[in-house]
Design a protein around this motif. Structure first.
Motif, short mmCIF file in Angstrom:
data_model
loop_
_atom_site.label_atom_id
_atom_site.label_comp_id
_atom_site.label_asym_id
_atom_site.label_seq_id
_atom_site.Cartn_x
_atom_site.Cartn_y
_atom_site.Cartn_z
N THR A 63 35.03 47.67 48.75
CA THR A 63 33.76 47.72 48.01
C THR A 63 33.94 47.48 46.51
O THR A 63 32.97 47.52 45.77
CB THR A 63 33.09 49.09 48.21
N THR A 64 35.16 47.22 46.07
CA THR A 64 35.42 47.04 44.64
C THR A 64 35.05 45.62 44.21
O THR A 64 35.47 44.64 44.82
CB THR A 64 36.91 47.31 44.32
N LYS A 65 34.29 45.54 43.16
CA LYS A 65 33.94 44.26 42.55
C LYS A 65 34.50 44.30 41.13
O LYS A 65 34.25 45.24 40.39
CB LYS A 65 32.43 44.08 42.49
N VAL A 66 35.27 43.30 40.79
CA VAL A 66 35.92 43.29 39.50
C VAL A 66 35.56 42.02 38.76
O VAL A 66 35.60 40.92 39.32
CB VAL A 66 37.47 43.40 39.65
N SER A 67 35.22 42.19 37.51
CA SER A 67 34.90 41.05 36.67
C SER A 67 36.12 40.74 35.80
O SER A 67 36.61 41.59 35.07
CB SER A 67 33.69 41.38 35.80
N VAL A 68 36.61 39.52 35.92
CA VAL A 68 37.73 39.06 35.11
C VAL A 68 37.20 37.94 34.23
O VAL A 68 36.77 36.90 34.72
CB VAL A 68 38.91 38.58 35.99
N ASP A 69 37.23 38.16 32.92
CA ASP A 69 36.67 37.20 31.96
C ASP A 69 35.25 36.80 32.35
O ASP A 69 34.89 35.63 32.38
CB ASP A 69 37.57 35.97 31.84
N GLU A 70 34.47 37.81 32.73
CA GLU A 70 33.06 37.68 33.09
C GLU A 70 32.83 36.86 34.35
O GLU A 70 31.74 36.40 34.62
CB GLU A 70 32.26 37.11 31.92
N VAL A 71 33.87 36.67 35.15
CA VAL A 71 33.74 36.02 36.46
C VAL A 71 34.02 37.10 37.51
O VAL A 71 35.06 37.75 37.47
CB VAL A 71 34.75 34.86 36.61
N LEU A 72 33.08 37.27 38.43
CA LEU A 72 33.22 38.29 39.45
C LEU A 72 34.23 37.83 40.50
O LEU A 72 34.07 36.79 41.12
CB LEU A 72 31.86 38.57 40.10
#
Length: 141
Positions: A63-72
């Motif tokens: 269920t983890t959603k991570v944004s890397v440099d504003e990209v999900l």
């Protein structure tokens, strides 16, 4: 005569190393009863908790959603990485605990089971702690 002495010396040295390895693995558990079978039972219960912890970690990653440099980054990528890592960890841990247990393979009774289960629990404890740190890092991004 010298060869026999060297063989005995090396054998004793290996036994001391093996005993030290067993003690260091076993000392990390909370299962120290007066009976080896009670210890194994305790370690088995502890092991079930670690498996539960890994299942909970899996559900968190799912269920983890991570944004890397504003990209999900989709959770499916994390699940794939976790699954591949877990399979490699399991293969390594199996081989490692079997190797550490070799000096005790000829023991009678539950001694060999105690060493083997303590090795697995030590590995599980370290794995759960490592994955919990990783999840905290993911969630802090």
């Amino acid at each position: 005569m010298i060869k026999a002495f060297l063989s005995i010396s090396i054998g004793l040295y290996m036994a001391v190393l093996a005993t030290t390895a067993q003690a260091s693995i076993y000392d990390k558990t909370s299962c120290h009863y007066s009976n080896v079978y009670e210890d194994i039972d305790c370690l088995n219960k502890e092991n079930k908790q670690f498996i539960n912890d890994l299942n909970n970690i899996y559900n968190i990653i799912k269920t983890t959603k991570v944004s890397v440099d504003e990209v999900l980054v989709p959770s499916s990528e994390y699940l794939k990485a976790f699954s591949e890592s877990q399979m490699a960890w399991d293969k390594f841990t199996t081989a490692n605990c079997e190797m550490l247990n070799l000096p005790y393979a000829s023991l009678q009774g539950g001694g060999t089971g105690l060493v083997h289960r303590a090795c697995w629990n030590d590995a599980y404890r370290n794995r759960v702690n490592e994955l919990n740190r990783w999840i905290l890092e993911l969630q802090s991004n």
